[in-house]
Design a protein around this motif. Structure first.
Motif, PDB file in Angstrom:
ATOM      1  N   ASN A 174       0.841  -1.170  -0.148  1.00 15.54           N
ATOM      2  CA  ASN A 174      -0.075  -0.097   0.004  1.00 15.54           C
ATOM      3  C   ASN A 174       0.703   1.158   0.021  1.00 15.54           C
ATOM      4  O   ASN A 174       1.669   1.476   1.178  1.00 15.54           O
ATOM      5  CB  ASN A 174      -0.839  -0.156   1.525  1.00 15.54           C
ATOM      6  N   ILE A 175       0.872   2.189  -1.061  1.00 11.89           N
ATOM      7  CA  ILE A 175       1.586   3.212  -1.119  1.00 11.89           C
ATOM      8  C   ILE A 175       0.949   4.477  -1.484  1.00 11.89           C
ATOM      9  O   ILE A 175      -0.357   4.503  -1.917  1.00 11.89           O
ATOM     10  CB  ILE A 175       2.615   3.265  -2.264  1.00 11.89           C
ATOM     11  N   VAL A 176       1.601   5.600  -1.120  1.00 12.67           N
ATOM     12  CA  VAL A 176       1.097   6.952  -1.611  1.00 12.67           C
ATOM     13  C   VAL A 176       2.226   7.591  -2.515  1.00 12.67           C
ATOM     14  O   VAL A 176       3.066   7.509  -2.126  1.00 12.67           O
ATOM     15  CB  VAL A 176       0.664   7.890  -0.377  1.00 12.67           C
ATOM     16  N   ILE A 177       1.592   7.910  -3.610  1.00 12.91           N
ATOM     17  CA  ILE A 177       2.638   8.650  -4.454  1.00 12.91           C
ATOM     18  C   ILE A 177       2.342  10.122  -4.754  1.00 12.91           C
ATOM     19  O   ILE A 177       1.151  10.526  -4.870  1.00 12.91           O
ATOM     20  CB  ILE A 177       2.242   8.254  -6.207  1.00 12.91           C
ATOM     21  N   GLU A 178       3.369  10.925  -4.536  1.00 11.98           N
ATOM     22  CA  GLU A 178       3.149  12.521  -4.320  1.00 11.98           C
ATOM     23  C   GLU A 178       4.122  12.796  -5.376  1.00 11.98           C
ATOM     24  O   GLU A 178       5.430  12.551  -5.402  1.00 11.98           O
ATOM     25  CB  GLU A 178       3.283  12.898  -3.094  1.00 11.98           C
ATOM     26  N   ILE A 179       3.752  13.868  -6.247  1.00 12.54           N
ATOM     27  CA  ILE A 179       4.485  14.458  -7.443  1.00 12.54           C
ATOM     28  C   ILE A 179       4.673  15.984  -6.885  1.00 12.54           C
ATOM     29  O   ILE A 179       3.767  16.535  -6.946  1.00 12.54           O
ATOM     30  CB  ILE A 179       4.163  14.198  -8.713  1.00 12.54           C
ATOM     31  N   ILE A 185       9.120  12.810  -8.023  1.00  9.30           N
ATOM     32  CA  ILE A 185       8.048  11.382  -7.699  1.00  9.30           C
ATOM     33  C   ILE A 185       8.584  11.064  -6.308  1.00  9.30           C
ATOM     34  O   ILE A 185       9.652  10.642  -6.026  1.00  9.30           O
ATOM     35  CB  ILE A 185       8.053  10.663  -8.700  1.00  9.30           C
ATOM     36  N   MET A 186       7.570  11.169  -5.276  1.00  3.25           N
ATOM     37  CA  MET A 186       7.768  10.774  -4.009  1.00  3.25           C
ATOM     38  C   MET A 186       7.027   9.411  -3.716  1.00  3.25           C
ATOM     39  O   MET A 186       5.626   9.515  -3.964  1.00  3.25           O
ATOM     40  CB  MET A 186       7.719  11.571  -2.819  1.00  3.25           C
ATOM     41  N   ILE A 187       7.451   8.437  -3.185  1.00  2.00           N
ATOM     42  CA  ILE A 187       6.650   7.189  -3.018  1.00  2.00           C
ATOM     43  C   ILE A 187       6.775   6.657  -1.533  1.00  2.00           C
ATOM     44  O   ILE A 187       7.811   6.501  -1.003  1.00  2.00           O
ATOM     45  CB  ILE A 187       7.077   5.940  -3.902  1.00  2.00           C
ATOM     46  N   TYR A 188       5.725   6.707  -0.904  1.00  2.00           N
ATOM     47  CA  TYR A 188       5.631   6.408   0.787  1.00  2.00           C
ATOM     48  C   TYR A 188       4.830   5.088   0.748  1.00  2.00           C
ATOM     49  O   TYR A 188       3.789   4.822   0.311  1.00  2.00           O
ATOM     50  CB  TYR A 188       5.176   7.610   1.485  1.00  2.00           C
ATOM     51  N   PRO A 199      -1.776  18.637   3.719  1.00  2.01           N
ATOM     52  CA  PRO A 199      -0.324  18.844   3.251  1.00  2.01           C
ATOM     53  C   PRO A 199      -0.176  17.443   2.826  1.00  2.01           C
ATOM     54  O   PRO A 199      -0.516  16.333   2.857  1.00  2.01           O
ATOM     55  CB  PRO A 199       0.546  19.225   4.455  1.00  2.01           C
ATOM     56  N   ASP A 200       1.612  17.033   2.800  1.00  2.24           N
ATOM     57  CA  ASP A 200       2.074  15.899   2.367  1.00  2.24           C
ATOM     58  C   ASP A 200       1.884  14.803   3.268  1.00  2.24           C
ATOM     59  O   ASP A 200       1.554  14.893   4.385  1.00  2.24           O
ATOM     60  CB  ASP A 200       3.448  16.125   1.814  1.00  2.24           C
ATOM     61  N   TYR A 201       1.949  13.500   2.664  1.00  2.00           N
ATOM     62  CA  TYR A 201       1.691  12.324   3.508  1.00  2.00           C
ATOM     63  C   TYR A 201       2.864  12.480   4.928  1.00  2.00           C
ATOM     64  O   TYR A 201       2.320  12.209   5.947  1.00  2.00           O
ATOM     65  CB  TYR A 201       2.089  11.071   2.901  1.00  2.00           C
TER      66      TYR A 201
END
Length: 356
Positions: A174-179, A185-188, A199-201
């Motif tokens: 299970n991931i969150v993708i934030e650009i 590209i950031m993947i958490y 805001p961001d994850y």
């Protein structure tokens, strides 16, 4: 094409969505979410997509198209505004994906005609993921090969706000993708199983530290100088749980409900997931200040226009709408997937009498 861009422009002001992830005691992985928009009807549709269906990406403020592809996997999803924009869906391999509004933090690479054949607009990324990949790992390996760009620019040539993305598969990944920062590209890893909006994850995870005192049940009674101090009623151990509709507060609230949820079988987990999501329903008008009440739309009953749940393990997709609270199920195992279909959600406003 202009009409699509105009709709997106109008719709870029409010998408306060909430997503949760649940694992049943039968090891079924469930991904549930709400979708909100309080300014007009999203005209969402149920979209059935077969293998080998041809896609091409729109490009910002032009009639040209970007990347083209054919779907490798059958999938179902619910669209917003336009049938091409799948906001949430599930494919036959058990991969789930959805987008969540991410204003002021998401920042995509500006479209460059040099990379036309690799360019994909953000609102078609969910369709691209569901039609091409079977696992989170495949998504992580391939997403950086794309040039993900904004759907459009406003009259001042500012990019419209974008989204961040939740992707999960039947293994529990299970991931969150934030650009961010013009295309970084950031993947958490989504360890807490919650996603909302800006805001961001990482910020949301840090913010949970402000609520370490919250727990299920009641706070302990105590005595001060022979004065007994006790609870008014149930739930005092959760005193301080934020109740407003901002993304940080919804993130904390969703995390608390997940943390206190008992382990249930898959069927009961599905019902419980929808009950948790009920806590995030936003009545129409809440987001309009007094001077803007005249703009409250007349064609919707709730800013929460629909909610959905994907059972990644059993390949079932569930949803309910603002007009019909009954839960509908689409069993991917029982669909022929012979053709591309657009199906109206049950939008009839009705109350059914019980016959006695």
């Amino acid at each position: 094409m202009k009409k699509i861009f105009l709709s997106i422009l109008i719709a870029s002001n409010l998408y306060p969505c909430t997503g949760i992830s649940i694992k049943s005691n039968e090891n079924a992985y469930l991904q549930a979410r709400t979708i909100e928009y309080g300014e007009s009807n999203l005209n969402s549709k149920l979209i059935i997509v077969p293998k080998n269906h041809s896609f091409n990406s729109l490009l910002p403020n032009t009639k040209e198209t970007g990347i083209s592809w054919k779907s490798k996997y059958n999938f179902v999803g619910i669209s917003v505004i336009n049938e091409r924009f799948i906001a949430e869906g599930l494919n036959e391999a058990g991969l789930n994906a959805g987008f969540f509004y991410f204003p002021n933090y998401g920042s995509l690479e500006k479209y460059n005609k040099k990379y036309k054949s690799k360019s994909l607009v953000d609102l078609q990324l969910v369709s691209y993921i569901l039609s091409n990949f079977k696992s989170v790992e495949e998504v992580k390996q391939n997403i950086k090969n794309l040039k993900i760009v904004n759907i459009a620019y406003d009259k001042d040539n500012n990019a419209l706000p974008t989204a961040h993305f939740r992707v999960a598969d039947s293994t529990g990944a299970n991931i969150v993708i934030e650009i961010i920062e013009n295309g970084k590209i950031m993947i958490y890893e989504n360890k807490v199983g919650v996603i909302t909006n800006s805001p961001d994850y990482p910020w949301h995870i840090k913010n949970l530290n402000n609520y370490v005192n919250l727990r299920a049940g009641n706070a302990n009674n105590f005595n001060v100088n022979n004065q007994e101090i006790s609870s008014f009623g149930a739930g005092t151990a959760a005193l301080g749980l934020p109740g407003d509709i901002t993304p940080p507060s919804r993130f904390v609230r969703a995390f608390f409900y997940l943390k206190t949820m008992p382990k249930l079988n898959t069927k009961d987990s599905i019902f419980t997931a929808f009950h948790i999501l009920n806590n995030f329903d936003i009545p129409i008008g809440v987001e309009f200040s007094n001077e803007h009440k005249e703009y409250i739309p007349k064609d919707i009953l709730s800013a929460t226009q629909w909610g959905s749940l994907s059972d990644l393990s059993n390949l079932e997709f569930y949803y309910k709408t603002m007009n019909d609270f009954s839960i509908k199920r689409v069993d991917l195992k029982n669909i022929s997937f012979k053709e591309y279909k657009i199906i109206n959600l049950n939008e009839e406003k009705q109350i059914n009498d019980i016959k006695i």
